[in-house]
Scaffold this active site. Structure first.
Site, PDB file in Angstrom:
ATOM      1  N   ARG A   1     124.505 -44.797   5.108  1.00  0.00           N
ATOM      2  CA  ARG A   1     122.998 -45.529   5.637  1.00  0.00           C
ATOM      3  C   ARG A   1     122.400 -44.915   6.350  1.00  0.00           C
ATOM      4  O   ARG A   1     121.172 -45.294   6.204  1.00  0.00           O
ATOM      5  CB  ARG A   1     123.881 -47.055   6.201  1.00  0.00           C
ATOM      6  CG  ARG A   1     124.417 -47.753   5.328  1.00  0.00           C
ATOM      7  CD  ARG A   1     125.036 -49.335   5.843  1.00  0.00           C
ATOM      8  NE  ARG A   1     125.322 -50.066   5.109  1.00  0.00           N
ATOM      9  CZ  ARG A   1     126.250 -51.186   5.073  1.00  0.00           C
ATOM     10  NH1 ARG A   1     126.772 -51.274   6.391  1.00  0.00           N
ATOM     11  NH2 ARG A   1     126.417 -52.032   4.440  1.00  0.00           N
TER      12      ARG A   1
ATOM     13  N   LYS B   1     136.635 -64.810  -6.280  1.00  0.00           N
ATOM     14  CA  LYS B   1     136.422 -66.304  -6.019  1.00  0.00           C
ATOM     15  C   LYS B   1     135.636 -66.899  -7.039  1.00  0.00           C
ATOM     16  O   LYS B   1     134.370 -66.463  -6.567  1.00  0.00           O
ATOM     17  CB  LYS B   1     136.844 -66.924  -4.557  1.00  0.00           C
ATOM     18  CG  LYS B   1     138.258 -66.619  -3.953  1.00  0.00           C
ATOM     19  CD  LYS B   1     137.969 -66.522  -2.558  1.00  0.00           C
ATOM     20  CE  LYS B   1     138.205 -67.934  -1.858  1.00  0.00           C
ATOM     21  NZ  LYS B   1     137.949 -67.725  -0.440  1.00  0.00           N
TER      22      LYS B   1
ATOM     23  N   GLY C   1     129.140 -55.783  -2.543  1.00  0.00           N
ATOM     24  CA  GLY C   1     129.817 -54.827  -1.688  1.00  0.00           C
ATOM     25  C   GLY C   1     130.992 -54.066  -2.257  1.00  0.00           C
ATOM     26  O   GLY C   1     131.073 -52.952  -2.570  1.00  0.00           O
TER      27      GLY C   1
ATOM     28  N   GLY D   1     125.799 -58.632   0.796  1.00  0.00           N
ATOM     29  CA  GLY D   1     125.254 -60.006   0.854  1.00  0.00           C
ATOM     30  C   GLY D   1     123.785 -60.267   0.486  1.00  0.00           C
ATOM     31  O   GLY D   1     123.421 -60.952  -0.318  1.00  0.00           O
TER      32      GLY D   1
HETATM   33  P1  ADP Z   1     131.728 -58.028  -4.523  1.00  0.00           P
HETATM   34  O1  ADP Z   1     132.040 -57.591  -3.036  1.00  0.00           O
HETATM   35  O2  ADP Z   1     131.507 -57.045  -5.368  1.00  0.00           O
HETATM   36  O3  ADP Z   1     130.784 -59.362  -4.431  1.00  0.00           O
HETATM   37  P2  ADP Z   1     134.060 -59.943  -4.399  1.00  0.00           P
HETATM   38  O4  ADP Z   1     134.174 -59.669  -2.791  1.00  0.00           O
HETATM   39  O5  ADP Z   1     133.822 -61.032  -5.137  1.00  0.00           O
HETATM   40  O6  ADP Z   1     133.269 -58.761  -5.069  1.00  0.00           O
HETATM   41  O7  ADP Z   1     135.473 -59.411  -5.067  1.00  0.00           O
HETATM   42  C1  ADP Z   1     136.293 -58.171  -4.792  1.00  0.00           C
HETATM   43  C2  ADP Z   1     137.714 -58.551  -4.670  1.00  0.00           C
HETATM   44  O8  ADP Z   1     138.131 -59.083  -5.995  1.00  0.00           O
HETATM   45  C3  ADP Z   1     138.397 -57.262  -4.876  1.00  0.00           C
HETATM   46  O9  ADP Z   1     139.249 -57.011  -3.703  1.00  0.00           O
HETATM   47  C4  ADP Z   1     139.375 -57.436  -5.880  1.00  0.00           C
HETATM   48  O10 ADP Z   1     140.507 -56.844  -5.704  1.00  0.00           O
HETATM   49  C5  ADP Z   1     139.714 -58.838  -6.104  1.00  0.00           C
HETATM   50  N1  ADP Z   1     139.827 -59.398  -7.298  1.00  0.00           N
HETATM   51  C6  ADP Z   1     139.520 -58.791  -8.820  1.00  0.00           C
HETATM   52  N2  ADP Z   1     140.174 -59.250  -9.674  1.00  0.00           N
HETATM   53  C7  ADP Z   1     141.467 -59.834  -9.135  1.00  0.00           C
HETATM   54  C8  ADP Z   1     142.561 -60.778  -9.393  1.00  0.00           C
HETATM   55  N3  ADP Z   1     142.790 -60.858 -10.650  1.00  0.00           N
HETATM   56  N4  ADP Z   1     143.192 -61.396  -8.596  1.00  0.00           N
HETATM   57  C9  ADP Z   1     142.976 -61.158  -7.321  1.00  0.00           C
HETATM   58  N5  ADP Z   1     142.131 -60.681  -6.744  1.00  0.00           N
HETATM   59  C10 ADP Z   1     141.164 -60.065  -7.844  1.00  0.00           C
HETATM   60 MG    MG Z   2     133.354 -58.637  -1.236  1.00  0.00          MG
END
Ligand code: ADP
Ligand code: MG
Length: 397
Positions: free
Chosen positions: A36, A204, A354, A377
């Protein structure tokens, strides 16, 4: 329509306040990742080359303002001083760290600041008013400079004193880092070359409702993988064993599917295991997942399906890994999707989020995407179609 950038300001001899994102991981006084800081260098160097006096503001971590004991501990933990040492190694200029966020010491340092020199002010969150965009604080900080440049993309979704308040008072512009983000994300989301394919995943549904909604409106296809796919599977009547499931979002998933007119593409198989922490029995499952197993990655047929659906895409936006990529056993879906995107000819590929960004980097695809956003975010909110106050506040040219 484009925003004023630092190139549009006459910075020579001026005191330029720059909001940077120096929120870097620090452990025992050592910076673990200086990406960063490096990311802010183009703007800082441009200002130095053009004879500006540079005043840098950044937050670092969180500072509790309710409990005095926590407040003290947070301030010790989130002192910006180590960052100024690293910055001094990266720039060819004098860097002065000011350990306070207001008062005589800061005002004197600003008064003595010369052209082609830098002041880094203590963590903006030492001030209670920062996160509330307190007008008194904004006016005070603005009084220290002549111009304001916003270059902390990771903070533009927050209306704080250092991101919005100062910009409302001083003539302001985007820095190079924010300009690059706005260009890449703007092209992908607001003015995409079509077909636009969105790939959504991660843990989620509830984190991503607004992203799914916006992308269902603007994308030609929405591929859904990762943990959130199981809530959609349940909406379609499938059994998902002990996979990640949000029961209270099943109805919403049904509505999304009904509204999507075939745009939503879901996995057709999963890599399942008997345990998350200690997976000793791992297998591929099509259709229902039996009790005692949970889906942790997309399976081989889903990979083939997703690759097929990606063919011909001229824009891809990706948010959310396809599986638990942190564990090698469940990283394959995410790797294969990265590969498929990397191979698309003449395609603008943009990653926001992220964990998605760190997945792409850690799995070796750093240079394979057109743009990997630096703001978790902030990039999510951009993909949600939300207004980003730190950018809106900057005037059009
Ligand atoms: P981002 O930060 O890119 O927006 P998220 O925070 O929504 O992404 O999701 C990332 C997390 O989702 C990772 O830690 C990953 O391990 C988890 N993940 C992906 N697929 C699954 C799954 N099938 N079951 C549980 N966790 C999952
Ligand atoms: Mg995340």
């Amino acid at each position: 329509m484009s925003k004023l950038t630092v190139r549009d300001l006459n910075v020579s001899g001026k005191k330029v306040i720059v909001r940077v994102d120096f929120n870097v991981p620090i452990k025992e006084g050592k910076i673990k990742d200086d990406n960063r800081i490096v990311g802010a260098l183009p703007t800082i160097n441009y200002l130095l080359e053009n004879n500006a006096k540079v005043i840098l503001l950044s937050h670092l971590g969180k500072v509790d303002h309710k409990d005095p004991v926590k407040n003290e501990a947070d301030k010790i933990k989130n002192n910006l001083e180590p960052v100024s040492k690293r910055l001094a190694e990266l720039v060819d200029a004098k860097v002065t760290f000011v350990p306070v966020t207001r008062g005589v010491e800061l005002e004197e340092a600003v008064k003595n600041l010369k052209e082609k020199e830098i002041i880094l002010v203590q963590n903006t969150r030492y001030e209670k008013g920062e996160s509330k965009n307190d007008p008194e604080l904004s006016a005070y900080w603005a009084s220290l400079g002549d111009l304001f440049v916003t270059d902390a993309f990771g903070s533009v979704h927050r209306a704080h004193s250092s991101t919005v308040g100062i910009a409302e008072i001083l003539p302001s512009a985007l820095g190079f880092l924010v300009e690059k983000e706005v260009e890449a994300l703007g092209k992908a989301i607001n003015n995409p070359a079509r077909p636009l394919v969105a790939i959504l995943g991660g843990a989620k549904v509830s984190d991503k409702i607004a992203v799914i909604e916006n992308l269902l409106n603007i994308a030609d296809k929405v591929i859904i993988g990762g943990g959130m796919a199981y809530t959609f599977d349940v909406a379609l009547g499938k059994k998902v064993g002990s996979s990640l499931l949000e029961e209270d979002k099943v109805q919403l998933a049904k509505e999304f599917i009904a509204k999507a007119n075939g745009k939503i593409i879901l996995p057709v198989d999963s890599i399942v295991a008997n345990s998350f922490d200690n997976p000793t029995d791992i297998k591929v499952v099509e259709g229902d997942i039996e009790e005692g197993y949970l889906g942790l990655d997309i399976g081989p047929k889903s990979i083939e399906l997703f690759k097929k659906e990606l063919q011909g895409a001229k824009t891809v936006v990706w948010n959310g890994p396809m599986g638990v990529f942190e564990k090698p056993e469940f990283a394959n879906g995410t790797i294969e999707v990265c590969k498929a995107i990397a191979e698309l000819p003449e395609c603008l590929s943009v990653i926001g989020g992220g964990d998605s960004a760190s997945a792409a980097k850690n799995l070796g695809f750093k240079d394979k995407f057109s743009h990997i956003s630096t703001g978790g975010g902030a990039s999510l909110e951009f993909m949600e179609g939300k207004d980003l106050p730190g950018i809106s506040v900057i005037k059009e040219k």
